[in-house]
Design a protein around this motif. Structure first.
Motif, PDB file in Angstrom:
ATOM      1  N   LYS A  11      -6.377  -5.851  -7.997  1.00 18.06           N
ATOM      2  CA  LYS A  11      -5.348  -6.173  -8.964  1.00 18.06           C
ATOM      3  C   LYS A  11      -4.820  -7.582  -8.856  1.00 18.06           C
ATOM      4  CE  LYS A  11      -3.689  -1.460  -9.389  1.00 18.06           C
ATOM      5  NZ  LYS A  11      -2.560  -0.560  -9.254  1.00 18.06           N
ATOM      6  N   ARG A  15      -1.355  -8.593 -11.141  1.00 20.37           N
ATOM      7  CA  ARG A  15      -0.009  -8.488 -10.607  1.00 20.37           C
ATOM      8  C   ARG A  15       0.247  -9.545  -9.568  1.00 20.37           C
ATOM      9  NH1 ARG A  15      -0.503  -2.082  -9.542  1.00 20.37           N
ATOM     10  NH2 ARG A  15      -0.926  -1.508 -11.667  1.00 20.37           N
ATOM     11  N   ASP A  75      -4.024   3.493  -6.244  1.00 19.93           N
ATOM     12  CA  ASP A  75      -4.128   2.431  -5.247  1.00 19.93           C
ATOM     13  C   ASP A  75      -4.130   3.075  -3.872  1.00 19.93           C
ATOM     14  OD1 ASP A  75      -3.820   0.714  -7.426  1.00 19.93           O
ATOM     15  OD2 ASP A  75      -1.657   0.551  -7.130  1.00 19.93           O
ATOM     16  N   TRP A 131      -7.432  -1.067  -4.749  1.00 22.05           N
ATOM     17  CA  TRP A 131      -6.539  -0.742  -5.863  1.00 22.05           C
ATOM     18  C   TRP A 131      -7.347  -0.590  -7.149  1.00 22.05           C
ATOM     19  CZ3 TRP A 131      -1.667  -4.397  -5.275  1.00 22.05           C
ATOM     20  CH2 TRP A 131      -1.021  -4.097  -4.072  1.00 22.05           C
ATOM     21  N   ARG A 153      -0.885   5.450  -4.174  1.00 24.35           N
ATOM     22  CA  ARG A 153       0.069   5.136  -5.239  1.00 24.35           C
ATOM     23  C   ARG A 153      -0.554   5.432  -6.603  1.00 24.35           C
ATOM     24  NH1 ARG A 153       1.499   0.280  -3.645  1.00 24.35           N
ATOM     25  NH2 ARG A 153      -0.212  -0.755  -4.749  1.00 24.35           N
ATOM     26  N   ASP A 155      -0.357   4.724 -10.410  1.00 19.65           N
ATOM     27  CA  ASP A 155       0.115   3.635 -11.254  1.00 19.65           C
ATOM     28  C   ASP A 155      -0.183   4.029 -12.702  1.00 19.65           C
ATOM     29  OD1 ASP A 155       0.425   1.320 -12.708  1.00 19.65           O
ATOM     30  OD2 ASP A 155      -0.899   0.089 -11.489  1.00 19.65           O
ATOM     31  N   TYR A 175       5.530   4.125 -10.888  1.00 24.88           N
ATOM     32  CA  TYR A 175       4.674   4.447  -9.749  1.00 24.88           C
ATOM     33  C   TYR A 175       5.208   5.696  -9.042  1.00 24.88           C
ATOM     34  CZ  TYR A 175       3.840  -0.630 -10.199  1.00 24.88           C
ATOM     35  OH  TYR A 175       3.602  -1.876 -10.672  1.00 24.88           O
ATOM     36  N   THR A 177       4.323   7.231  -5.067  1.00 20.79           N
ATOM     37  CA  THR A 177       3.547   7.045  -3.841  1.00 20.79           C
ATOM     38  C   THR A 177       3.651   8.286  -2.967  1.00 20.79           C
ATOM     39  OG1 THR A 177       3.824   4.632  -3.805  1.00 20.79           O
ATOM     40  CG2 THR A 177       3.284   5.691  -1.709  1.00 20.79           C
TER      41      THR A 177
END
Length: 228
Positions: A11, A15, A75, A131, A153, A155, A175, A177
């Motif tokens: 990513k 990001r 992720d 990710w 995670r 997303d 998100y 987690t």
């Protein structure tokens, strides 16, 4: 949030991530005692803890039913200590980033890493990261993780609007987690159980409280600042 054309591409282009030590050109999350995080990160609020992974995943699915999941990816951050786990993970995610876990190492010393082209097998224990992974990879990766510590995670596109709290639909902190065999969202503190964390913006913790309440839960601890 827009996924990479290749779902298994990192990513970094999508990001703002955390820079690693200066010798590396890629950007990744560094799980060390001194964590430097960018501005505007979400906060992860613990809402459910259980020794049963399936129960944790059940809660995740309940929360996802509240959200816009038209785009969904996973992720993975995994603390790998065994060659068996590493072999299984590399078979699934051969392009993953990794770096050596050595808290006592001096900062100016270059740690073994995928960026340097080192051998992960001779560098264990390592932090293994990938990710933008398609959701269907979850079962085999969970099986590969076994008793290792990991943070997974989810997303997705957006959390729902909450009119009574004057909160619009938001993708900024969309998100969830789950800490596997770990107590925090950073897989560096082992635990016999697994914790589901709901992410929300720092100044809107009421969103996390509201989301937890929709699935019969409540926030059970202090939030942690996330990498995203």
């Amino acid at each position: 949030m827009v996924s990479s054309p290749d779902p298994l591409v990192g990513k970094a282009s999508q990001r703002a991530l955390i820079p690693s030590s200066g010798y590396e050109t890629r950007w990744h999350v560094v799980c060390t005692a001194a964590r430097i995080l960018p501005v505007g990160n979400s906060y992860a609020f613990p809402a459910f803890r259980t020794p049963d992974v399936d129960e944790a995943l059940r809660v995740v699915n309940q929360l996802l039913e509240l959200a816009d999941t038209s785009q969904l990816e996973l992720d993975f951050d995994i603390a790998v200590t065994s060659t068996r786990t590493l072999t299984r993970l590399l078979a699934l995610l051969p392009e993953a980033d990794w770096w050596c876990i050595d808290p006592g190492q001096e900062e100016q010393v270059l740690s073994p890493s995928s960026q340097r082209g080192d051998d992960p097998y001779t560098s264990l224990p390592i932090h293994f990261q990938h990710w933008c992974v398609p959701p269907e990879y979850l079962p085999p990766i969970l099986a590969a993780v076994g008793s290792e510590m990991a943070a997974i995670r989810w997303d997705f596109t957006a959390w729902p609007a909450v009119p009574e709290l004057k909160l619009d639909s938001s993708g900024k902190c969309a998100y969830i987690t789950v800490s596997i065999n770990a107590r925090t969202i950073w897989p560096d503190e082992s635990s016999p159980d697994h914790t589901v964390h709901i992410h929300a913006a720092e100044f809107y913790p009421e969103r996390a409280t509201w989301l937890a309440a929709q699935v019969g839960l409540e926030i059970i601890g202090d939030p942690e600042m996330s990498a995203l």
